[in-house]
Scaffold this motif. Structure first.
Motif, PDB file in Angstrom:
ATOM      1  N   PRO A  56       0.793  -1.231   0.000  1.00 53.10           N
ATOM      2  CA  PRO A  56       0.000   0.000   0.000  1.00 53.10           C
ATOM      3  C   PRO A  56       0.826   1.282   0.000  1.00 53.10           C
ATOM      4  O   PRO A  56       0.384   2.296  -0.553  1.00 53.10           O
ATOM      5  CB  PRO A  56      -0.833  -0.128   1.278  1.00 53.10           C
ATOM      6  N   SER A  60      -0.763   3.251  -3.068  1.00 57.35           N
ATOM      7  CA  SER A  60      -1.551   4.411  -2.649  1.00 57.35           C
ATOM      8  C   SER A  60      -0.933   5.694  -3.189  1.00 57.35           C
ATOM      9  O   SER A  60      -1.641   6.632  -3.594  1.00 57.35           O
ATOM     10  CB  SER A  60      -1.638   4.469  -1.124  1.00 57.35           C
ATOM     11  N   ALA A 181      -5.266  -1.054  -2.003  1.00 60.25           N
ATOM     12  CA  ALA A 181      -4.737   0.314  -1.951  1.00 60.25           C
ATOM     13  C   ALA A 181      -4.922   1.028  -3.278  1.00 60.25           C
ATOM     14  O   ALA A 181      -5.229   2.231  -3.315  1.00 60.25           O
ATOM     15  CB  ALA A 181      -3.270   0.288  -1.556  1.00 60.25           C
ATOM     16  N   THR A 185      -7.822   4.021  -2.502  1.00 56.14           N
ATOM     17  CA  THR A 185      -7.191   5.258  -2.049  1.00 56.14           C
ATOM     18  C   THR A 185      -7.917   6.511  -2.545  1.00 56.14           C
ATOM     19  O   THR A 185      -8.167   7.448  -1.772  1.00 56.14           O
ATOM     20  CB  THR A 185      -5.717   5.305  -2.491  1.00 56.14           C
ATOM     21  N   LEU A 200      -3.194   9.565   2.022  1.00 59.24           N
ATOM     22  CA  LEU A 200      -1.976   8.760   2.153  1.00 59.24           C
ATOM     23  C   LEU A 200      -1.739   8.317   3.597  1.00 59.24           C
ATOM     24  O   LEU A 200      -1.323   7.188   3.853  1.00 59.24           O
ATOM     25  CB  LEU A 200      -0.764   9.556   1.659  1.00 59.24           C
ATOM     26  N   TRP A 203      -3.276   4.998   5.638  1.00 61.66           N
ATOM     27  CA  TRP A 203      -2.735   3.639   5.556  1.00 61.66           C
ATOM     28  C   TRP A 203      -1.782   3.322   6.695  1.00 61.66           C
ATOM     29  O   TRP A 203      -1.446   2.161   6.931  1.00 61.66           O
ATOM     30  CB  TRP A 203      -2.055   3.428   4.206  1.00 61.66           C
TER      31      TRP A 203
END
Length: 434
Positions: A56, A60, A181, A185, A200, A203
């Motif tokens: 991720p 992401s 992700a 996202t 961001l 995560w």
């Protein structure tokens, strides 16, 4: 002549030779067995959560790269370099994982790795400036790198009879984290008010959760089995010259070429579809389909691989899927988009196969640690130029013909070295026989 024992004498003799366990001893054994079972379950949970957090940080950022560039005033060149930072960090930091594991224990290193991922993801959106963003990204990628290397080691030591199924489990979790992700996202950022920093940073919470199941294993190397494993690793590691093994080199090149294909796919496949006239939303969905293909296959392929004496047939099947997918992208990218996305998703499952072969090509935990570090570090170094070269070819040629030809051309040596890496032999035998 021997007389016949009386009943009382027989009972006395039996009581002296056969002792019935006390109730307290039985309870102790049961408690020990129950505690071991729960620790095993907790370790499985820790492996799954750790694997889910291994991508991720990358996907992401890819989903919000345009917003990050605008927010930080990042140049196009620096943004392009971001695609090569993950494999570079994996190569640089991954090689340190075996040494750290010998000193602190594999559980402690993975626990620290999850903490580094969480800290890096939480700090980087708010660090301010491109340099700080890159530095905090490197912190998260450092945690990913050491965990990448040690996952096969932990599986080999703790689940020696279930290498295939456990490798499949964490490979499936890794693929699921990658796809999740990438797909979530952007809508998650919109739900948080459209702030890319929050999109961001969120995560980091998942990485923090992954720290918890590893805490009981931080000091496990002090236990009997852990100590034996660490002593064995320490004794075996210096004697194994991994660079003398042809299988190790074949596996490293195979790992590097499949990583090259994966990073090219993650970075450029959606753009290929968009340039062919596919709407942006559908192009993103096609990329998600490619990533999601790794979820079920990442569980099936390792189990199948461990049942075969040679993994060459699987390597060839995955390679053929990739060649057909690339041919489709070249000839009819929009008309058969869903088929090509599925086929390239199948080809990308060379990653769980490579991890499985790492566990199969060494006999000991120490050997797996050295092979994993060597194959992944060398492999990620090999993968660095790929995405950048695709971008250069696309920019200078004005189309996708040459980049797709490069992708297909790299699949041929990937199949060759994959067959060599899949042969039934161990690096210990090769390193010691030279």
């Amino acid at each position: 002549m021997m007389g016949v024992m009386t009943g009382e004498e027989l009972r006395t003799l039996t009581s002296r030779t056969v002792r019935t366990p006390a109730a307290s001893e039985v309870r102790t054994v049961r408690r020990t067995g129950t505690a071991h079972a729960w620790r095993t379950r907790l370790l499985v949970v820790g492996i799954v959560l750790a694997a889910f957090n291994l991508r991720p940080a990358i996907t992401s950022l890819g989903a919000l790269l345009e917003e990050v560039r605008d927010g930080l005033g990042m140049s196009g060149g620096v943004a392009g370099l971001l695609t090569s930072v993950p494999p570079l960090c994996f190569a640089v930091f991954g090689v340190t994982a075996p040494r750290l594991a010998r000193r602190f224990g594999a559980g402690a290193v993975v626990c620290a790795g999850m903490a580094a991922i969480g800290a890096g993801l939480l700090i980087r959106p708010y660090a301010g400036g491109t340099a700080a963003f890159l530095a905090t990204s490197a912190l998260a990628l450092m945690g990913i790198a050491v965990s990448n290397v040690l996952m096969p080691v932990i599986v080999k030591r703790r689940f020696p009879d279930r290498v295939g199924s456990m490798t499949g489990l964490y490979s499936m979790a890794l693929a699921l984290g990658t796809a999740t992700a990438a797909a979530v996202t952007v809508p998650l950022t919109d739900a948080l008010g459209g702030d890319w920093q929050s999109g961001l940073a969120v995560w980091a919470a998942l990485a923090a959760a992954a720290v918890l199941p590893w805490l009981p294993f931080v000091r496990e190397r002090d236990g009997a089995r852990g100590a034996r494993s660490e002593r064995t690793a320490s004794a075996a590691a210096p004697a194994l010259r991994i660079t003398r093994s042809r299988t190790a080199w074949a596996l490293a090149v195979f790992f590097g070429l499949q990583a090259t294909a994966a990073y090219i796919t993650m970075g450029w496949m959606a753009q290929i579809f968009r340039d062919a006239g596919v709407p942006a939303g559908r192009a993103g969905l096609l990329l998600a389909v490619t990533m999601v293909m790794g979820v079920p296959l990442a569980f099936v392929i390792p189990r199948l691989a461990t049942r075969l004496p040679s993994q060459g047939p699987i390597v060839l099947a995955l390679g053929v899927s990739g060649l057909v997918g690339y041919a489709g992208l070249y000839l009819a990218p929009a008309a058969g988009a869903w088929v090509w996305a599925v086929l390239l998703g199948v080809a990308n499952c060379a990653f769980p196969l490579a991890l499985t072969m790492v566990g199969m090509r060494a006999r000991t935990g120490a050997g797996v640690a050295q092979l994993s570090a060597f194959a992944q570090s060398t492999g990620y170094l090999i993968s660095i130029p790929g995405p950048l070269l695709v971008g250069v070819l696309y920019q200078h040629s004005g189309g996708w013909g040459l980049p797709i030809a490069l992708m297909a051309g790299l699949m041929i040596p990937q199949m060759i070295v994959g067959v060599l890496a899949g042969r039934d032999r161990t690096v210990e035998d090769e390193a010691s026989s030279r």
